[in-house]
Design a protein around this motif. Structure first.
Motif, PDB file in Angstrom:
ATOM      1  N   SER A 210       2.902   2.313   0.762  1.00 27.43           N
ATOM      2  CA  SER A 210       3.351   1.047   0.169  1.00 27.43           C
ATOM      3  C   SER A 210       3.614  -0.007   1.235  1.00 27.43           C
ATOM      4  O   SER A 210       3.329  -1.185   1.033  1.00 27.43           O
ATOM      5  CB  SER A 210       4.615   1.271  -0.655  1.00 27.43           C
ATOM      6  OG  SER A 210       4.341   2.092  -1.749  1.00 27.43           O
ATOM      7  N   SER A 211       4.144   0.419   2.373  1.00 25.91           N
ATOM      8  CA  SER A 211       4.468  -0.561   3.413  1.00 25.91           C
ATOM      9  C   SER A 211       3.234  -1.062   4.167  1.00 25.91           C
ATOM     10  O   SER A 211       3.260  -2.156   4.714  1.00 25.91           O
ATOM     11  CB  SER A 211       5.491   0.004   4.389  1.00 25.91           C
ATOM     12  OG  SER A 211       4.956   1.075   5.109  1.00 25.91           O
ATOM     13  N   VAL A 212       2.168  -0.283   4.204  1.00 33.64           N
ATOM     14  CA  VAL A 212       0.937  -0.734   4.889  1.00 33.64           C
ATOM     15  C   VAL A 212      -0.155  -1.106   3.896  1.00 33.64           C
ATOM     16  O   VAL A 212      -1.312  -1.260   4.279  1.00 33.64           O
ATOM     17  CB  VAL A 212       0.418   0.332   5.892  1.00 33.64           C
ATOM     18  CG1 VAL A 212       1.439   0.601   6.966  1.00 33.64           C
ATOM     19  CG2 VAL A 212      -0.017   1.598   5.200  1.00 33.64           C
ATOM     20  N   PHE A 213       0.225  -1.290   2.644  1.00 33.62           N
ATOM     21  CA  PHE A 213      -0.721  -1.584   1.563  1.00 33.62           C
ATOM     22  C   PHE A 213      -1.716  -2.683   1.935  1.00 33.62           C
ATOM     23  O   PHE A 213      -2.915  -2.537   1.736  1.00 33.62           O
ATOM     24  CB  PHE A 213       0.055  -1.971   0.299  1.00 33.62           C
ATOM     25  CG  PHE A 213      -0.804  -2.508  -0.804  1.00 33.62           C
ATOM     26  CD1 PHE A 213      -1.526  -1.641  -1.602  1.00 33.62           C
ATOM     27  CD2 PHE A 213      -0.901  -3.868  -1.047  1.00 33.62           C
ATOM     28  CE1 PHE A 213      -2.331  -2.121  -2.625  1.00 33.62           C
ATOM     29  CE2 PHE A 213      -1.691  -4.355  -2.060  1.00 33.62           C
ATOM     30  CZ  PHE A 213      -2.407  -3.480  -2.856  1.00 33.62           C
ATOM     31  N   ASN A 214      -1.219  -3.789   2.481  1.00 33.01           N
ATOM     32  CA  ASN A 214      -2.090  -4.923   2.792  1.00 33.01           C
ATOM     33  C   ASN A 214      -2.939  -4.718   4.036  1.00 33.01           C
ATOM     34  O   ASN A 214      -3.815  -5.540   4.316  1.00 33.01           O
ATOM     35  CB  ASN A 214      -1.255  -6.193   2.960  1.00 33.01           C
ATOM     36  CG  ASN A 214      -0.629  -6.620   1.661  1.00 33.01           C
ATOM     37  OD1 ASN A 214      -1.245  -6.507   0.613  1.00 33.01           O
ATOM     38  ND2 ASN A 214       0.598  -7.093   1.721  1.00 33.01           N
TER      39      ASN A 214
END
Length: 143
Positions: free
Chosen positions: A71-75
């Motif tokens: 979720s934190s590295v999604f982008n």
């Protein structure tokens, strides 16, 4: 078209802080599998016995950590897939999280939605794309 010199669907370079974050993650597929198996065993045992006095088992910490990391590295998943070491770490995160969670599958597929053509022809990205498709679309085999 003279003004369009960019490659279609090419992700940017990954952020150095994100790469450092991934390097610091304690990722272990075997440990995650063991934690999930212990969780499932305790869940099944609690359903078979009277569970009035017993506590429910806690969801596996490593699986929670992989969900949080994805979720934190999604982008930046597509960007990270284009570098050797981060690509291997993304593959490991995908194998852990997507094996046990439909939500993780949706997150990973959504993060790569505009980059499939580029990733399929990239040296490291093609391995990530193959792992994502194997784990998110088909059933991820236990290695």
């Amino acid at each position: 078209m003279e003004g369009n010199s960019q490659e279609y669907g090419r992700p940017r370079r990954p952020n150095a802080e994100t790469v450092s974050y991934l390097n610091g993650l304690p990722i272990d597929e075997k440990l995650a599998s063991d934690q999930v198996q212990a969780y499932l065993d305790s869940f099944l045992n609690n359903n078979d016995a009277d569970n009035t006095s017993s506590e429910a088992a806690e969801f596996p910490a490593l699986v929670n950590a992989t969900h949080a990391a994805l979720s934190s590295v999604f982008n930046e998943i597509a960007s990270l897939a284009c570098e050797e070491i981060p690509a291997q770490q993304i593959e490991t995160l995908v194998r852990i999280a997507c094996r046990y969670s439909a939500a993780a599958k949706r997150v990973v597929l959504a993060s790569l939605s505009g980059y499939w053509v580029f990733l399929s022809t990239h040296r490291f990205g093609s391995h990530v794309a193959q792992t994502v498709l194997r784990c998110a679309v088909a059933e991820c085999e236990v290695n």
